[in-house]
Design a protein around this motif. Structure first.
Motif, PDB file in Angstrom:
ATOM      1  N   THR A   1       0.811  -1.223   0.000  1.00  0.00           N
ATOM      2  CA  THR A   1       0.000   0.000   0.000  1.00  0.00           C
ATOM      3  C   THR A   1       0.841   1.267   0.000  1.00  0.00           C
ATOM      4  OG1 THR A   1      -1.755  -1.155   1.190  1.00  0.00           O
ATOM      5  CG2 THR A   1      -1.835   1.254   1.181  1.00  0.00           C
ATOM      6  N   SER A   2       1.863   1.322   0.827  1.00  0.00           N
ATOM      7  CA  SER A   2       2.659   2.552   0.965  1.00  0.00           C
ATOM      8  C   SER A   2       3.958   2.497   0.174  1.00  0.00           C
ATOM      9  CB  SER A   2       2.975   2.795   2.447  1.00  0.00           C
ATOM     10  OG  SER A   2       3.709   1.699   2.987  1.00  0.00           O
ATOM     11  N   ILE A   3       4.090   1.534  -0.712  1.00  0.00           N
ATOM     12  CA  ILE A   3       5.331   1.357  -1.476  1.00  0.00           C
ATOM     13  C   ILE A   3       5.235   2.077  -2.822  1.00  0.00           C
ATOM     14  CG2 ILE A   3       6.896  -0.314  -2.504  1.00  0.00           C
ATOM     15  CD1 ILE A   3       6.776  -0.323   0.571  1.00  0.00           C
ATOM     16  N   ALA A   4       6.193   2.964  -3.084  1.00  0.00           N
ATOM     17  CA  ALA A   4       6.166   3.761  -4.321  1.00  0.00           C
ATOM     18  C   ALA A   4       6.191   2.890  -5.567  1.00  0.00           C
ATOM     19  CB  ALA A   4       7.345   4.733  -4.329  1.00  0.00           C
ATOM     20  N   ALA A   5       6.885   1.772  -5.509  1.00  0.00           N
ATOM     21  CA  ALA A   5       7.013   0.891  -6.679  1.00  0.00           C
ATOM     22  C   ALA A   5       5.922  -0.172  -6.725  1.00  0.00           C
ATOM     23  CB  ALA A   5       8.388   0.226  -6.678  1.00  0.00           C
ATOM     24  N   LYS A   6       4.826   0.062  -6.045  1.00  0.00           N
ATOM     25  CA  LYS A   6       3.749  -0.931  -5.942  1.00  0.00           C
ATOM     26  C   LYS A   6       3.333  -1.477  -7.300  1.00  0.00           C
ATOM     27  CE  LYS A   6      -1.151  -1.333  -4.676  1.00  0.00           C
ATOM     28  NZ  LYS A   6      -2.311  -0.659  -4.049  1.00  0.00           N
ATOM     29  N   ASP A   7       3.013  -0.594  -8.244  1.00  0.00           N
ATOM     30  CA  ASP A   7       2.504  -1.038  -9.546  1.00  0.00           C
ATOM     31  C   ASP A   7       3.551  -1.857 -10.306  1.00  0.00           C
ATOM     32  OD1 ASP A   7       0.123   0.232  -9.004  1.00  0.00           O
ATOM     33  OD2 ASP A   7       0.601   2.017 -10.187  1.00  0.00           O
ATOM     34  N   LYS A   8       4.816  -1.492 -10.159  1.00  0.00           N
ATOM     35  CA  LYS A   8       5.882  -2.229 -10.841  1.00  0.00           C
ATOM     36  C   LYS A   8       6.027  -3.634 -10.255  1.00  0.00           C
ATOM     37  CE  LYS A   8       8.502   1.906 -12.140  1.00  0.00           C
ATOM     38  NZ  LYS A   8       9.798   2.632 -12.056  1.00  0.00           N
ATOM     39  N   ILE A   9       5.930  -3.717  -8.939  1.00  0.00           N
ATOM     40  CA  ILE A   9       6.067  -5.019  -8.290  1.00  0.00           C
ATOM     41  C   ILE A   9       4.904  -5.923  -8.667  1.00  0.00           C
ATOM     42  CG2 ILE A   9       6.129  -6.209  -6.061  1.00  0.00           C
ATOM     43  CD1 ILE A   9       7.490  -3.666  -4.932  1.00  0.00           C
ATOM     44  N   ILE A  10       3.698  -5.363  -8.693  1.00  0.00           N
ATOM     45  CA  ILE A  10       2.522  -6.155  -9.077  1.00  0.00           C
ATOM     46  C   ILE A  10       2.647  -6.616 -10.526  1.00  0.00           C
ATOM     47  CG2 ILE A  10       0.035  -6.040  -9.509  1.00  0.00           C
ATOM     48  CD1 ILE A  10      -0.201  -4.257  -7.043  1.00  0.00           C
TER      49      ILE A  10
ATOM     50  N   LEU B   1       7.660 -13.104 -12.316  1.00  0.00           N
ATOM     51  CA  LEU B   1       9.080 -12.786 -12.196  1.00  0.00           C
ATOM     52  C   LEU B   1       9.509 -12.497 -10.768  1.00  0.00           C
ATOM     53  CD1 LEU B   1       9.594 -10.622 -15.403  1.00  0.00           C
ATOM     54  CD2 LEU B   1      10.145 -13.027 -15.045  1.00  0.00           C
ATOM     55  N   VAL B   2       8.558 -12.222  -9.889  1.00  0.00           N
ATOM     56  CA  VAL B   2       8.885 -12.071  -8.473  1.00  0.00           C
ATOM     57  C   VAL B   2       7.902 -12.907  -7.672  1.00  0.00           C
ATOM     58  CG1 VAL B   2       9.812  -9.742  -8.743  1.00  0.00           C
ATOM     59  CG2 VAL B   2       7.415 -10.031  -8.095  1.00  0.00           C
ATOM     60  N   GLN B   3       8.380 -13.360  -6.535  1.00  0.00           N
ATOM     61  CA  GLN B   3       7.542 -14.118  -5.622  1.00  0.00           C
ATOM     62  C   GLN B   3       7.669 -13.526  -4.234  1.00  0.00           C
ATOM     63  OE1 GLN B   3       9.048 -18.102  -6.220  1.00  0.00           O
ATOM     64  NE2 GLN B   3       7.514 -18.544  -7.778  1.00  0.00           N
ATOM     65  N   GLY B   4       6.680 -13.759  -3.398  1.00  0.00           N
ATOM     66  CA  GLY B   4       6.698 -13.211  -2.059  1.00  0.00           C
ATOM     67  C   GLY B   4       7.201 -14.206  -1.040  1.00  0.00           C
ATOM     68  N   ILE B   5       7.149 -13.782   0.231  1.00  0.00           N
ATOM     69  CA  ILE B   5       7.528 -14.686   1.311  1.00  0.00           C
ATOM     70  C   ILE B   5       6.352 -15.589   1.678  1.00  0.00           C
ATOM     71  CG2 ILE B   5       9.242 -13.065   2.181  1.00  0.00           C
ATOM     72  CD1 ILE B   5       7.216 -12.312   4.385  1.00  0.00           C
ATOM     73  N   SER B   6       5.173 -15.252   1.147  1.00  0.00           N
ATOM     74  CA  SER B   6       3.986 -16.087   1.269  1.00  0.00           C
ATOM     75  C   SER B   6       3.113 -15.789   0.070  1.00  0.00           C
ATOM     76  CB  SER B   6       3.239 -15.802   2.585  1.00  0.00           C
ATOM     77  OG  SER B   6       2.682 -14.496   2.573  1.00  0.00           O
ATOM     78  N   ASP B   7       1.934 -16.366   0.003  1.00  0.00           N
ATOM     79  CA  ASP B   7       1.064 -16.168  -1.158  1.00  0.00           C
ATOM     80  C   ASP B   7       0.670 -14.714  -1.355  1.00  0.00           C
ATOM     81  OD1 ASP B   7       1.171 -18.816  -1.770  1.00  0.00           O
ATOM     82  OD2 ASP B   7      -0.738 -19.325  -0.807  1.00  0.00           O
ATOM     83  N   ASP B   8       0.527 -13.957  -0.263  1.00  0.00           N
ATOM     84  CA  ASP B   8       0.041 -12.584  -0.410  1.00  0.00           C
ATOM     85  C   ASP B   8       0.963 -11.529   0.193  1.00  0.00           C
ATOM     86  OD1 ASP B   8      -0.414 -13.327   2.200  1.00  0.00           O
ATOM     87  OD2 ASP B   8      -2.290 -12.206   2.377  1.00  0.00           O
ATOM     88  N   LEU B   9       2.143 -11.912   0.670  1.00  0.00           N
ATOM     89  CA  LEU B   9       3.063 -10.949   1.270  1.00  0.00           C
ATOM     90  C   LEU B   9       4.383 -10.915   0.502  1.00  0.00           C
ATOM     91  CD1 LEU B   9       2.553 -11.684   5.088  1.00  0.00           C
ATOM     92  CD2 LEU B   9       1.522  -9.843   3.722  1.00  0.00           C
TER      93      LEU B   9
END
Length: 244
Positions: A33-42, A49-57
């Motif tokens: 939510t507060s991350i400037a690069a949110k749209d790029k990460i999504i 190309l990227v994965q999280g530490i869990s399904d939604d984090l």
């Protein structure tokens, strides 16, 4: 590195792909939510190309480790083992003595090494990476595996260049030219600062966008050979006896 354990059947695929892999996540990360690069990460998540530490984090503010950084770069450069035949089953410790053969990152380390990514044999997969370490490896790997247009590089003045590892200076300058990274308002790069997962993902997105906007030039036809091939004796004007 124990290169004797493999035979390269042919050159591995080097071009980047933007196709969505079958494992691409369906639900976006919930902690951006507060991350400037949110749209790029999504966008990277949707491409797998990227994965999280869990399904939604995604844990955007966590510091990236060497293993996580290598996995990101392997994914971004589309490196794989599809065209490699091994004489024996490879292990991560064949290439990196401090690796864990049963760890989640083992395949990424093998893939990186076989594809020529330059890493030290005493790599610590759990070491937290700095901005200069990640940026240098990302740029050097992408340039090795892509035919990027030549740049007339005009070096940018980096106020904290004295903190840069000298071997990384060229990669950082090109990263700035590719708009993969930016200096802060004071003109600093902060090379020794640890890099977060969000910052690393943003660099991945930016370099892929640069490649997308600057495709490799198409091979130019050999015009002289083509012209010669079209010539034939019949194209010569016939000689008529007695004609002047």
């Amino acid at each position: 590195m124990k290169t004797k354990t493999i035979i390269l059947s042919t050159v591995t695929a080097l071009s980047l792909t933007f196709a969505v892999p079958s494992y691409a996540a369906a639900n976006p990360f919930s902690d951006l939510t507060s991350i400037a690069a949110k749209d790029k990460i999504i966008a990277l998540q949707e491409k797998g190309l990227v994965q999280g530490i869990s399904d939604d984090l995604f844990a955007p503010n966590d510091i990236i480790t060497a293993a996580q950084g290598i996995q990101l770069i392997v994914n971004a450069a589309n490196l794989n083992l599809d065209l490699v035949r091994f004489l024996v089953e490879p292990k991560a410790t064949d290439y990196f003595k401090n690796a864990d053969n049963d760890a989640w990152y083992a395949n990424a380390l093998i893939t990186a090494s076989v594809n020529g990514v330059v890493l030290p044999a005493d790599l610590d997969p759990n070491k937290k990476w700095t901005r200069e370490e990640f940026t240098h490896l990302l740029i050097s790997t992408i340039e090795t595996h892509n035919n990027l247009p030549k740049l007339k590089l005009v070096p940018v003045e980096i106020n904290d260049s004295k903190d840069l590892t000298i071997d990384y200076d060229g990669s950082i300058q090109r990263a700035l030219a590719y708009n993969v990274v930016k200096l802060d308002e004071q003109g600093n790069f902060h090379p020794k600062a640890e890099i977060t997962r969000a910052e690393a993902a943003e660099q991945i997105y930016n370099v892929l966008e640069y490649i997308k906007a600057h495709p490799a030039p198409s091979p130019q036809p050999d015009l002289e050979s083509e012209t010669n091939s079209k010539r034939s004796p019949s194209s010569t004007s016939p000689q008529i006896p007695g004609a002047k």
